[in-house]
Design an enzyme around this catalytic site. Structure first.
Site, PDB file in Angstrom:
ATOM      1  N   CYS A 150       0.802  -1.223   0.000  1.00  0.00           N
ATOM      2  CA  CYS A 150       0.000   0.000   0.000  1.00  0.00           C
ATOM      3  C   CYS A 150       0.835   1.272   0.000  1.00  0.00           C
ATOM      4  O   CYS A 150       0.394   2.305  -0.514  1.00  0.00           O
ATOM      5  CB  CYS A 150      -0.964   0.005   1.187  1.00  0.00           C
ATOM      6  SG  CYS A 150      -0.170  -0.285   2.789  1.00  0.00           S
ATOM      7  N   HIS A 243      -2.090   7.037   3.382  1.00  0.00           N
ATOM      8  CA  HIS A 243      -0.640   7.096   3.568  1.00  0.00           C
ATOM      9  C   HIS A 243      -0.088   8.345   2.879  1.00  0.00           C
ATOM     10  O   HIS A 243      -0.245   8.518   1.664  1.00  0.00           O
ATOM     11  CB  HIS A 243       0.027   5.857   2.960  1.00  0.00           C
ATOM     12  CG  HIS A 243      -0.208   4.592   3.733  1.00  0.00           C
ATOM     13  ND1 HIS A 243      -0.827   4.556   4.957  1.00  0.00           N
ATOM     14  CD2 HIS A 243       0.116   3.294   3.441  1.00  0.00           C
ATOM     15  CE1 HIS A 243      -0.881   3.305   5.397  1.00  0.00           C
ATOM     16  NE2 HIS A 243      -0.303   2.532   4.485  1.00  0.00           N
TER      17      HIS A 243
END
Length: 345
Positions: A150, A243
């Protein structure tokens, strides 16, 4: 044609996101769900501690959860999505492939295997044809396709735009990663509140190796890794989703901020249902992107960039993506769409 699909690890965080995306999907129909032995035999409603903000889909809630074995999945399931822990995926996913199932996996095991394609469809869709090599070498009727980590998937689309235009030589990245990336029980509140954790086990290596494979070249037989140098430092912070990453790049060719922004802004999606019309959203504001404000850009399937600065040998910028959507479940669904488009299922 409707594609019947199954989800391995359906009760976990990514498994629930997969169900959220697959239930309304125009081409996919959920036909099988699997989980641990403690969940097998229960209805999905009873087995899953549902945490997604939308309700459990009514037509999924009453599906009986099966064991995570090929024998427990109907033969007419065309495509499997895997969100298993890597230790389990390493054992179970090959069994499904040997049994003839095509698997689109979010699990980290096998991503760097020479005969396993690792793809972001908008970046390196041609790598999916490594499946032909995989089938020849392993004797599988099925196939295994991986999406990247990710944190890797957040920075690679912007890097791909720069590499095509200006030839990347070096990349340094420092991440500020959301707690959802560790799963529901991965980071305790006592660890993360009023804190930042400057270590995520194995994450740096994943970013440093997977990015080079994704940006490598495929000649029909093997993937040659990109020769850029990548160094990563990964940190967990107290945001829920999204993120955020600070990226420094060196390029062989001169690049200005304006040229870098234009190269990224020009990247469009591809002809797959889950690919956004605009893959990379460029913010001019110096304090964007931010997780709370921008993680859902393009319904969570886009990458947001901003904070550009020229450096001695390239540019520095910040990038952000929703880690459980673009970075996990959405990435697997997109890879499943690519498999269908390319005729592998």
């Amino acid at each position: 044609m409707t594609v019947r699909v199954g989800v391995l690890g359906a009760t976990g965080a990514v498994g629930q996101r997969l169900i959220q995306l697959l239930d309304p999907h125009p081409d996919f129909e959920i036909a099988a769900l699997t989980a641990s032995e403690s969940s097998a035999g229960k209805s999905y409603r009873d087995a899953a501690k549902w945490r997604v903000e939308a309700p459990i889909p009514d037509d999924v809630a009453d599906i009986t959860v099966g064991a995570t074995t090929p024998d427990a999945v109907p033969d007419d399931v065309d495509l499997i999505f895997s969100s298993l822990p890597s230790s389990i995926g390493a054992e179970v996913e090959p069994e499904f492939c040997e049994a003839g199932y095509v698997v689109s996996s979010n699990s980290s095991n096998g991503r760097m295997d020479e005969d396993v394609p690792l793809t972001i469809p908008e970046v390196n869709a041609d790598h999916v044809d490594l499946i032909e090599v995989q089938r020849d070498e392993r004797g599988w009727d099925g196939a295994l396709l991986k999406n990247p980590n990710c944190s890797t998937i957040t920075m690679v689309p912007p890097l791909a735009a720069l590499d095509r235009a200006f030839d990347l030589t070096d990349v340094r990245v420092s991440t500020l990663q959301a707690v959802s990336g560790a799963g529901y029980s991965g980071v305790s509140s006592m660890e993360i509140i009023d804190n930042a954790i400057p270590h995520i086990g194995g994450e740096e290596q994943k970013m440093e190796t997977e990015s080079r494979k994704l940006l490598g070249s495929f000649d029909g037989a093997e993937v040659e890794l990109n020769d850029m140098d990548v160094a990563a430092s990964c940190n967990r912070i107290a945001t829920l989703d999204g993120h955020l990453e600070n990226v420094w790049t060196d390029t062989a060719d001169d690049v200005t901020v304006e040229e870098a922004e234009d190269a990224m802004a020009s990247v469009t999606g591809i002809d797959l249902p889950s690919s956004p019309e605009r893959l990379i959203t460029v913010f001019e504001e110096p304090d964007r992107p931010q997780p709370r404000l921008d993680r859902n850009v393009e319904d969570g399937m886009g990458v947001a960039v901003g904070g550009f600065r020229e450096t001695t040998d390239g540019v520095q910028f910040n990038c952000l993506a929703h880690n459980t959507m673009r970075g996990a479940a959405g990435a697997s669904v997109l890879n499943g769409e690519l498999l269908a488009q390319r005729g592998y299922i």
